[in-house]
Design an enzyme around this catalytic site. Sequence first.
Site, PDB file in Angstrom:
ATOM      1  N   GLU A  41       0.899  17.627   8.912  1.00 22.15           N
ATOM      2  CA  GLU A  41       1.788  18.796   9.552  1.00 22.15           C
ATOM      3  C   GLU A  41       1.024  18.976  10.875  1.00 22.15           C
ATOM      4  OE1 GLU A  41       1.641  23.416   9.407  1.00 22.15           O
ATOM      5  OE2 GLU A  41       2.010  22.701   7.473  1.00 22.15           O
ATOM      6  N   ARG A  45       0.635  24.105  18.314  1.00 19.47           N
ATOM      7  CA  ARG A  45      -0.167  24.889  18.971  1.00 19.47           C
ATOM      8  C   ARG A  45      -0.828  24.246  20.276  1.00 19.47           C
ATOM      9  NH1 ARG A  45      -3.885  27.529  14.119  1.00 19.47           N
ATOM     10  NH2 ARG A  45      -2.179  28.280  12.720  1.00 19.47           N
ATOM     11  N   THR A  69       3.801  25.651  12.889  1.00 17.71           N
ATOM     12  CA  THR A  69       3.759  26.729  13.905  1.00 17.71           C
ATOM     13  C   THR A  69       5.105  26.296  14.792  1.00 17.71           C
ATOM     14  OG1 THR A  69       1.274  26.235  14.169  1.00 17.71           O
ATOM     15  CG2 THR A  69       2.223  27.954  15.520  1.00 17.71           C
ATOM     16  N   LYS A 129       6.036  28.829   2.555  1.00 16.42           N
ATOM     17  CA  LYS A 129       4.368  28.684   2.732  1.00 16.42           C
ATOM     18  C   LYS A 129       3.771  30.056   2.251  1.00 16.42           C
ATOM     19  CE  LYS A 129       2.331  28.467   6.915  1.00 16.42           C
ATOM     20  NZ  LYS A 129       1.882  27.900   8.394  1.00 16.42           N
TER      21      LYS A 129
END
Length: 208
Positions: A41, A45, A69, A129
């Site tokens: 993943e 960021r 993200t 999640k």
Amino acid sequence: MTTIAQQLAAIKVIPVIAIDRAEDIIPLGKALAENGLPAAEITFRSDAAVEAIRLLREAQPEMLIGAGTVLNREQAQAAKDAGATFVVSPGFNPNTVNACREIGIDIVPGVNNPSAVEAAIEMGLTTLKFFPAEASGGINMLKSLLGPYTQIQFMPTGGISPKNVNDYLAVDRVLACGGTWMVDKAMINEGRWDEIGRLAREAADLVK
């Protein structure tokens, strides 16, 4: 065609990666895939995320690659165009969910309370999640959320380590856990691929 839930469940530990130099993903992906963790993943960021996803898809075409993200339509589209299999968001944003639906990419949104779970169910999502897992009450909170919502399954992320990963995976309807301990940013920046490979192998063996 296996679903994203089935693919996550088959691997059990999903390395969550923050990468500064896109080219580092090639030896990193090799270290993971060759040691029993054929998944990544790659989080948005950093500015290197899109290029890292593209490079990893070219180098490891069979790998399960997520974009983490992801906060908006533009990032979701960029992730899909680069070759991501699915996207992960820290929270539940209906606009991002709708965008992913429209462009045709799976999304695993983050939730940590009943209201967010119900909003996700309302939009037909069942693979979620649980984030940030430990800070949100850990396994006790996770079980509390699973109780009334029998159709959902979780990927806990946030504070997961070798010490607690199997405790989470032992909970019914926990598919996989996201973790950073085998892909520490300092190790990536220093090119410690053998060490990353060893930690990946240990993680894969731990959850077998």
